[in-house]
Enzyme design. Sequence first.
Site, PDB file in Angstrom:
ATOM      1  N   VAL A  92     -20.738 -35.097  46.095  1.00  0.00           N
ATOM      2  CA  VAL A  92     -19.677 -34.302  46.383  1.00  0.00           C
ATOM      3  C   VAL A  92     -19.298 -33.677  47.698  1.00  0.00           C
ATOM      4  O   VAL A  92     -20.206 -33.296  48.672  1.00  0.00           O
ATOM      5  CB  VAL A  92     -19.961 -32.971  45.217  1.00  0.00           C
ATOM      6  CG1 VAL A  92     -18.947 -32.141  45.513  1.00  0.00           C
ATOM      7  CG2 VAL A  92     -20.079 -33.409  43.825  1.00  0.00           C
TER       8      VAL A  92
ATOM      9  N   PRO B  68     -15.465 -23.805  48.350  1.00  0.00           N
ATOM     10  CA  PRO B  68     -16.979 -24.306  48.255  1.00  0.00           C
ATOM     11  C   PRO B  68     -17.475 -25.070  46.869  1.00  0.00           C
ATOM     12  O   PRO B  68     -17.010 -24.256  45.797  1.00  0.00           O
ATOM     13  CB  PRO B  68     -17.768 -22.939  48.902  1.00  0.00           C
ATOM     14  CG  PRO B  68     -16.627 -21.691  48.256  1.00  0.00           C
ATOM     15  CD  PRO B  68     -15.390 -22.288  48.233  1.00  0.00           C
ATOM     16  N   HIS B  69     -18.280 -25.775  47.101  1.00  0.00           N
ATOM     17  CA  HIS B  69     -18.537 -26.615  45.779  1.00  0.00           C
ATOM     18  C   HIS B  69     -19.958 -27.468  45.796  1.00  0.00           C
ATOM     19  O   HIS B  69     -20.380 -27.694  46.952  1.00  0.00           O
ATOM     20  CB  HIS B  69     -17.573 -27.155  45.380  1.00  0.00           C
ATOM     21  CG  HIS B  69     -17.270 -28.695  46.352  1.00  0.00           C
ATOM     22  ND1 HIS B  69     -16.018 -28.322  47.372  1.00  0.00           N
ATOM     23  CD2 HIS B  69     -17.508 -30.039  46.448  1.00  0.00           C
ATOM     24  CE1 HIS B  69     -16.228 -29.813  47.855  1.00  0.00           C
ATOM     25  NE2 HIS B  69     -16.997 -30.315  47.419  1.00  0.00           N
ATOM     26  N   THR B  70     -20.557 -27.525  44.735  1.00  0.00           N
ATOM     27  CA  THR B  70     -21.795 -28.462  44.805  1.00  0.00           C
ATOM     28  C   THR B  70     -21.652 -29.173  43.253  1.00  0.00           C
ATOM     29  O   THR B  70     -21.240 -28.676  42.401  1.00  0.00           O
ATOM     30  CB  THR B  70     -22.939 -27.705  45.039  1.00  0.00           C
ATOM     31  OG1 THR B  70     -23.895 -28.594  45.218  1.00  0.00           O
ATOM     32  CG2 THR B  70     -23.526 -26.585  44.016  1.00  0.00           C
TER      33      THR B  70
END
Lengths: 92, 156
Positions: A92, B68-70
């Site tokens: 990602v 923001p990411h995961t």
Amino acid sequence: MCQTQRRLFVVSNPSGLHMRPLQAFVERASRFQSNVQVGRKEGEMLNGKSLIHLLGLGAEQGTEIVVEVSGPDADAAIEDLWDVLQKIYDDV
Amino acid sequence: MRMSDFVVRDSITANLTHANKDAVIREMVDNLRQAGYFPGSEPDDIVRQIMKREHLGSTGIGRGVAIPHTKHTSVDKLVGTVAVSKGGVAFESLDGEPVHVLVMLISPQDRPGDHLRALENVSRRLKVDAFVQQLRSAQSREEIWALLTDQEQRQG
């Protein structure tokens, strides 16, 4: 002299065109004078130099997208952007 | 997919207390924990994964916005939260400007399509400057929730 280049690209990245590949695309597109537009086949064309716009693509693996470049450096730009799109980002 | 499908209402904050990137990421994950998510030791790992992603390139996409990411094994569906910073957060954004509106996304490992649709949805909303301004001016969680859901209704 103004040139226009248009190519169809099938998304190969397993996670689709998520933020990192799109960031790389925008960064590269912004180096050229030419106008860069990206969209789904038959869909709305989006500003290829704007990440917030390109995030609207939502293109999964296998999606056909169109890249259209027009301007004085379109020939060089389309080759460069093609290379960026081929790069695989697996997370990602 | 709509923002209200993945944003956890009770985790939204209109006034982040921290101003640096690490602390803000931790505060947002903690807001999710307080809303009932991640009861165990997951928050530490989630923060670590999000920061790892930030080191590959900031998710501050410009115009005062960050996503923001995961991916994380502890979720089986996409979970998100929204936070507003009145003072701004130094986020190494593309345009060098501080970030005021943050949308955090935590996705399951095997659902890239959901993650892409969330990004698509968030970008569609946040590319409208007036909407970002309204979020920045919101005074409460309820006001932010109302903004998120009101626009969804108008968009159908």
